[in-house]
Design a protein around this motif. Structure first.
Motif, PDB file in Angstrom:
ATOM      1  N   GLU A 266       9.557  -7.637  -1.981  1.00  0.00           N
ATOM      2  CA  GLU A 266       8.266  -8.031  -1.778  1.00  0.00           C
ATOM      3  C   GLU A 266       7.108  -7.067  -1.535  1.00  0.00           C
ATOM      4  N   LEU A 267       5.920  -7.177  -1.882  1.00  0.00           N
ATOM      5  CA  LEU A 267       4.802  -6.398  -1.068  1.00  0.00           C
ATOM      6  C   LEU A 267       4.778  -6.915   0.277  1.00  0.00           C
ATOM      7  N   THR A 268       4.349  -5.977   1.111  1.00  0.00           N
ATOM      8  CA  THR A 268       4.339  -6.631   2.668  1.00  0.00           C
ATOM      9  C   THR A 268       2.772  -7.105   2.897  1.00  0.00           C
ATOM     10  N   ASP A 269       1.856  -7.020   1.941  1.00  0.00           N
ATOM     11  CA  ASP A 269       0.689  -7.723   1.987  1.00  0.00           C
ATOM     12  C   ASP A 269      -0.136  -7.104   0.765  1.00  0.00           C
ATOM     13  N   ALA A 270      -1.282  -7.916   0.720  1.00  0.00           N
ATOM     14  CA  ALA A 270      -2.087  -7.648  -0.673  1.00  0.00           C
ATOM     15  C   ALA A 270      -2.746  -6.399  -0.625  1.00  0.00           C
ATOM     16  N   GLY A 271      -2.884  -5.658   0.348  1.00  0.00           N
ATOM     17  CA  GLY A 271      -3.438  -4.271   0.392  1.00  0.00           C
ATOM     18  C   GLY A 271      -2.072  -3.260   0.499  1.00  0.00           C
ATOM     19  N   ALA A 272      -0.930  -3.452   0.129  1.00  0.00           N
ATOM     20  CA  ALA A 272       0.016  -2.796   0.230  1.00  0.00           C
ATOM     21  C   ALA A 272       0.252  -1.748  -0.858  1.00  0.00           C
ATOM     22  N   THR A 273      -0.659  -1.457  -2.011  1.00  0.00           N
ATOM     23  CA  THR A 273      -0.216  -0.602  -2.949  1.00  0.00           C
ATOM     24  C   THR A 273      -1.514   0.440  -3.077  1.00  0.00           C
ATOM     25  N   LEU A 274      -1.442   1.619  -3.443  1.00  0.00           N
ATOM     26  CA  LEU A 274      -2.201   2.609  -3.824  1.00  0.00           C
ATOM     27  C   LEU A 274      -1.660   3.562  -4.743  1.00  0.00           C
ATOM     28  N   ALA A 275      -2.713   4.177  -5.596  1.00  0.00           N
ATOM     29  CA  ALA A 275      -2.479   5.127  -6.543  1.00  0.00           C
ATOM     30  C   ALA A 275      -3.706   5.961  -6.725  1.00  0.00           C
ATOM     31  N   GLY A 276      -3.365   7.251  -7.223  1.00  0.00           N
ATOM     32  CA  GLY A 276      -4.397   8.215  -7.354  1.00  0.00           C
ATOM     33  C   GLY A 276      -3.937   9.635  -7.571  1.00  0.00           C
ATOM     34  N   ARG A 277      -4.575  10.452  -7.560  1.00  0.00           N
ATOM     35  CA  ARG A 277      -4.237  11.976  -7.599  1.00  0.00           C
ATOM     36  C   ARG A 277      -5.154  12.903  -6.945  1.00  0.00           C
ATOM     37  N   TYR A 278      -4.662  14.077  -6.542  1.00  0.00           N
ATOM     38  CA  TYR A 278      -5.911  15.039  -5.975  1.00  0.00           C
ATOM     39  C   TYR A 278      -5.144  16.272  -6.185  1.00  0.00           C
ATOM     40  N   THR A 279      -6.194  17.300  -6.170  1.00  0.00           N
ATOM     41  CA  THR A 279      -5.736  18.692  -6.335  1.00  0.00           C
ATOM     42  C   THR A 279      -5.379  19.548  -5.077  1.00  0.00           C
ATOM     43  N   PRO A 280      -4.128  20.150  -4.732  1.00  0.00           N
ATOM     44  CA  PRO A 280      -4.059  20.959  -3.484  1.00  0.00           C
ATOM     45  C   PRO A 280      -4.954  22.101  -3.551  1.00  0.00           C
ATOM     46  N   ALA A 281      -5.282  22.295  -2.379  1.00  0.00           N
ATOM     47  CA  ALA A 281      -6.324  23.506  -2.205  1.00  0.00           C
ATOM     48  C   ALA A 281      -6.444  23.946  -0.565  1.00  0.00           C
ATOM     49  N   VAL A 282      -6.730  24.989  -0.480  1.00  0.00           N
ATOM     50  CA  VAL A 282      -7.055  25.730   0.808  1.00  0.00           C
ATOM     51  C   VAL A 282      -8.706  26.165   0.748  1.00  0.00           C
TER      52      VAL A 282
END
Length: 421
Positions: A266-282
């Motif tokens: 079960e989830l630890t709390d109501a804020g326990a999830t996250l989704a997204g994406r980003y581009t690797p960069a230097v």
């Protein structure tokens, strides 16, 4: 006393701030959220810190949660695939390498508020404010050095992408994580915790990371999906419950050996999830404000890798340690743009190995790498060396990237094992 401004209150910014504070510098930290807001908010990342990064925290006396966070004594790799004549996905490769020093994960909602409060209690100046480029331009003349340790938002635009060091121009993975209670032990090693990386060729990866969160010991289930592939299914999720449901559905189909111990989570709390994406960069490490004043980028602000290799918090800790040494060694000399570039290149001498390795792992797995991972299943020294490369990625230069070197290394280990046996 030299005055230093650090914008950003993550691993790198706060570790550097507390380190400079201990050396007698007058440090101001700007955070976009107060400690209590961070504690009560949503998870911000996955994180697993290996021996060297943990050592930097111990050196500064910042390892407040070391006795509470579960120690991961090993790092395991499984490779999923189909076996002819057998239904479903199975493990074609499965092994655990023992780490020379344990790894640990502490939810940033636990660590960052604690470090912010410690910084303030020790006399540091904490400003809670969302800083813009114009704000920074106004503040910069009041400080001897301005560092930007915020890896997202408007301030990142100060640092131009370095195309020679940045092969990707789009996100290479779709990211989705969930912090859970109730995950059972791996039957292969029920007596100790290990970080587990499950590779699903052509689709993505699943990380399983033991961690300490706001409600105690937990585990992170972290999917990395190739964009447009079968693991890239979290864009339209409505709420934490549906996020967990999809996470478990993917486990059941693509990593059933992990699903078997996840049926009661079960989830630890109501804020326990996250989704997204980003581009690797230097990026160029020196940013210029509208007035012309230079500012120095820190960690994710200038070197951001995909989390596929679990290096984010480790790189942040190493960057903070490197910059701390460069600042102290500068003495009373000016922190000009030339010095900033030198400080970054000192860090890049370590960071380049992380970037090369991570970018290689994002690409389709080379044949010699598949053979190397397979060999680790029967040769424990190979498994141990690969696992400890997560702490020191420079070691991969000696055998990982070149097929001939990889084959020679495995042959050498196999010969030594045959001699002992």
């Amino acid at each position: 006393m030299r005055r230093i401004l650090i914008v950003g209150a993550g691993q790198s910014g706060l570790q550097l701030a507390l380190g400079l504070q201990a050396k007698g510098y007058d440090v101001t930290v700007v955070s976009n959220r107060a400690p209590e807001e961070i504690r009560a908010g949503r998870v911000m990342s996955t994180q697993i810190m290996f021996r060297t990064a943990l050592h930097y925290e111990r050196e500064l006396g910042l390892n407040f949660w070391e006795s509470l966070a579960p120690p991961a004594l090993g790092l395991g790799v499984s490779v999923a695939g189909n076996v002819p004549g057998m239904p479903g996905i199975r493990r074609l490769v499965d092994w655990v390498g023992r780490l020379d020093g344990y790894a640990q994960s502490v939810d940033q909602r636990v660590k960052m508020p604690g470090w912010l409060e410690t910084f303030a209690e020790r006399g540091g100046r904490l400003v809670v404010h969302g800083v813009t480029v114009s704000d920074l331009d106004f503040l910069a003349p009041r400080y001897d050095l301005v560092l930007v340790a915020a890896g997202k938002g408007e301030l990142v635009s100060l640092f131009a992408r370095d195309p020679a060091r940045s092969p990707y121009t789009t996100p290479q993975r779709s990211l989705a994580l969930a912090y859970v209670h109730g995950l059972g032990p791996r039957p292969e090693h029920p007596e100790y915790d290990a970080v587990r990386c499950n590779l699903v060729p052509g689709a993505g990866e699943l990380w399983v990371i033991p961690t300490l969160t706001t409600s105690g010991r937990a585990d992170i289930l972290f999917w990395e999906g190739v964009p447009g592939g079968p693991l890239d299914v979290f864009q339209d999720v409505e709420g934490p419950g549906e996020h967990l449901t999809r996470t478990l559905e993917l486990l059941e189909w693509f990593a059933p050996w992990e699903y078997g111990r996840a049926t009661a989570v079960e989830l630890t709390d109501a804020g326990a999830t996250l989704a997204g994406r980003y581009t690797p960069a230097v990026r160029d490490p020196v940013g210029r404000l509208p007035s012309g004043s230079p500012v120095l980028g820190v960690a994710d602000a200038v070197v951001v890798n995909d989390p596929l290799t679990g290096q984010g918090s480790n790189s942040a800790a190493k960057c903070a340690a490197s910059y701390l040494a460069s600042i102290v060694e500068r003495g009373e000399e000016p922190f000009d743009a030339e010095w900033m570039r030198g400080a970054f290149e000192r860090y890049w001498a370590t960071a380049r190995h992380v970037t090369r390795w991570t970018n290689a792992m994002l690409a389709p797995t080379a044949g010699h790498v598949r053979s190397l991972l397979g060999a680790a299943g029967g040769l424990q020294p190979v498994a141990d060396r690969f696992a400890n490369g997560f702490d020191d990625p420079s070691d991969f230069e000696d055998y990982f990237f070149d097929a001939a070197k990889a084959e020679a290394y495995v042959t050498q280990v196999a010969a030594a094992a045959a001699t002992r046996g």
